[in-house]
Design a protein around this motif. Structure first.
Motif, mmCIF file in Angstrom:
data_model
loop_
_atom_site.group_PDB
_atom_site.id
_atom_site.type_symbol
_atom_site.label_atom_id
_atom_site.label_comp_id
_atom_site.label_asym_id
_atom_site.label_seq_id
_atom_site.Cartn_x
_atom_site.Cartn_y
_atom_site.Cartn_z
ATOM 1 N N GLU A 221 -5.472 -5.131 -7.167
ATOM 2 C CA GLU A 221 -5.473 -4.062 -6.177
ATOM 3 C C GLU A 221 -4.017 -3.713 -5.925
ATOM 4 O O GLU A 221 -3.218 -4.587 -5.607
ATOM 5 C CB GLU A 221 -6.157 -4.492 -4.883
ATOM 6 N N HIS A 223 -1.001 -1.288 -3.995
ATOM 7 C CA HIS A 223 -0.798 -0.723 -2.666
ATOM 8 C C HIS A 223 0.426 0.193 -2.637
ATOM 9 O O HIS A 223 1.292 0.097 -3.508
ATOM 10 C CB HIS A 223 -0.623 -1.862 -1.648
ATOM 11 N N HIS A 229 5.686 2.057 -7.908
ATOM 12 C CA HIS A 229 4.430 2.780 -8.044
ATOM 13 C C HIS A 229 3.580 2.076 -9.104
ATOM 14 O O HIS A 229 4.081 1.266 -9.903
ATOM 15 C CB HIS A 229 4.676 4.244 -8.424
ATOM 16 N N PHE A 230 2.294 2.415 -9.109
ATOM 17 C CA PHE A 230 1.355 1.747 -10.003
ATOM 18 C C PHE A 230 1.747 1.867 -11.472
ATOM 19 O O PHE A 230 1.507 0.954 -12.262
ATOM 20 C CB PHE A 230 -0.062 2.303 -9.802
ATOM 21 N N GLU A 247 -9.760 2.373 -13.721
ATOM 22 C CA GLU A 247 -8.931 2.520 -12.526
ATOM 23 C C GLU A 247 -9.735 3.251 -11.468
ATOM 24 O O GLU A 247 -10.412 4.243 -11.765
ATOM 25 C CB GLU A 247 -7.648 3.289 -12.845
ATOM 26 N N THR A 248 -9.683 2.755 -10.234
ATOM 27 C CA THR A 248 -10.388 3.375 -9.121
ATOM 28 C C THR A 248 -9.415 3.650 -7.996
ATOM 29 O O THR A 248 -8.693 2.748 -7.559
ATOM 30 C CB THR A 248 -11.514 2.467 -8.600
ATOM 31 N N SER A 249 -9.392 4.891 -7.520
ATOM 32 C CA SER A 249 -8.517 5.255 -6.413
ATOM 33 C C SER A 249 -9.209 4.970 -5.086
ATOM 34 O O SER A 249 -10.377 5.313 -4.888
ATOM 35 C CB SER A 249 -8.145 6.738 -6.494
ATOM 36 N N PRO A 252 -4.129 7.356 -1.301
ATOM 37 C CA PRO A 252 -2.812 7.643 -1.875
ATOM 38 C C PRO A 252 -2.081 6.362 -2.286
ATOM 39 O O PRO A 252 -1.835 5.486 -1.446
ATOM 40 C CB PRO A 252 -2.076 8.352 -0.731
ATOM 41 N N ASP A 253 -1.787 6.243 -3.572
ATOM 42 C CA ASP A 253 -1.074 5.063 -4.102
ATOM 43 C C ASP A 253 -1.793 3.750 -3.794
ATOM 44 O O ASP A 253 -1.162 2.700 -3.664
ATOM 45 C CB ASP A 253 0.354 4.996 -3.548
ATOM 46 N N GLY A 255 -5.399 1.489 -4.913
ATOM 47 C CA GLY A 255 -6.565 1.458 -5.784
ATOM 48 C C GLY A 255 -6.740 0.140 -6.484
ATOM 49 O O GLY A 255 -6.031 -0.843 -6.212
ATOM 50 N N ALA A 257 -7.365 -1.673 -10.438
ATOM 51 C CA ALA A 257 -7.176 -1.441 -11.867
ATOM 52 C C ALA A 257 -7.597 -2.680 -12.638
ATOM 53 O O ALA A 257 -7.293 -3.809 -12.233
ATOM 54 C CB ALA A 257 -5.721 -1.101 -12.166
#
Length: 268
Positions: A221, A223, A229-230, A247-249, A252-253, A255, A257
């Protein structure tokens, strides 16, 4: 937030309690009477946590919402699979994994001292102490100490992400390097789960990607971060031979993966 939305969420949660847990009336009674703790019984497991939505929310994420997509992501792992659980909360992920793989083992890491009491208690209550080892410490790029926010026992929002926020307490806990964690896990690690509330960037980007050579699957997860950034995490993991397969959102920023070293059906 509208009254209609709150009512709908309440109705949804009540429905989930009745459709997924074996003791729905006891759960609702504990919540309604404001007991200190609430116990969730599911598939032969007893999960105790603080009676607060911020504490029992992660229980629903694992056992109701299947946040980590267990069936899809772990369905083909060997019966004696080995997992590393970083950010264990009260032990839901580790216990669900141990239940799914009766010959498997989990190295579980939970840094919040008060939450760790629940983690150890749940593992012992369910007779899993021989297969789930609870380490009451943080995981970081380097061994030493680790500063984090503590918002209370069992609450999901404890970690570096919440440092300086109103109502939180800054604490310092022992930290173990990711290098040592992986070395202890052995030559083959079937699954790493990482939910470290903002510490994922330090843990991963501060460690040589070659360290992940023994890892078959990795779910994390991610954050929001002012400095990272991811995409950096994805590049780091892919340089280690782990391919992003889902990947699931969540915002904002924010999710989830999933990464796999071997082919995995992305549509399942």
């Amino acid at each position: 937030m509208s009254v209609t939305f709150v009512v709908r969420q309440l109705v949804l949660r009540v429905r989930q309690v009745f459709t997924h847990f074996d003791n729905p009336w006891a759960i609702l009674w504990s919540i309604a009477t404001r007991r200190q703790d609430v116990v969730f019984e599911v598939d032969g497991l007893r999960v105790r946590t603080l009676n607060s939505p911020a504490a029992w929310g992660p229980v629903l994420e694992v056992f109701v919402e299947d946040e980590y997509a267990f069936e899809w992501f772990t369905g083909d792992l060997r019966s004696d699979a080995v997992a590393v659980d970083i950010g264990a909360h009260v032990g839901c992920f580790a216990m669900a994994f141990a239940r799914r793989f009766p010959g498997g083992s989990v190295a579980s890491y939970e840094p919040t001292p008060s939450t760790g009491e629940y983690t150890v208690g749940n593992v012992e209550t369910n007779g899993l102490a021989e297969r789930v080892t609870v380490h009451r410490m943080a995981v970081a790029a380097r061994t030493g100490s680790f500063r984090m926010a503590d918002n209370g026992p069992g609450r999901a929002h404890n970690g570096v992400l919440y440092l300086g926020q109103a109502g939180s307490t800054t604490i310092e806990v022992a930290a173990r390097s990711f290098v040592e964690v992986m070395a202890d896990a052995g030559d083959t690690v079937d699954l790493v789960k990482l939910d470290a509330e903002g510490a994922e960037y330090d843990i991963l980007l501060g460690t040589d990607p070659g360290l992940l050579a023994p890892v078959r699957r990795f779910v994390l997860e991610f954050h929001p971060s002012p400095d990272h950034h991811f995409g950096e995490l994805r590049t780091h993991l892919e340089s280690a031979g782990l391919e992003l397969v889902r990947e699931t959102s969540l915002g904002p920023d924010l999710g989830l993966a999933w990464f796999s070293r071997d082919p995995l059906d992305r549509t399942a």
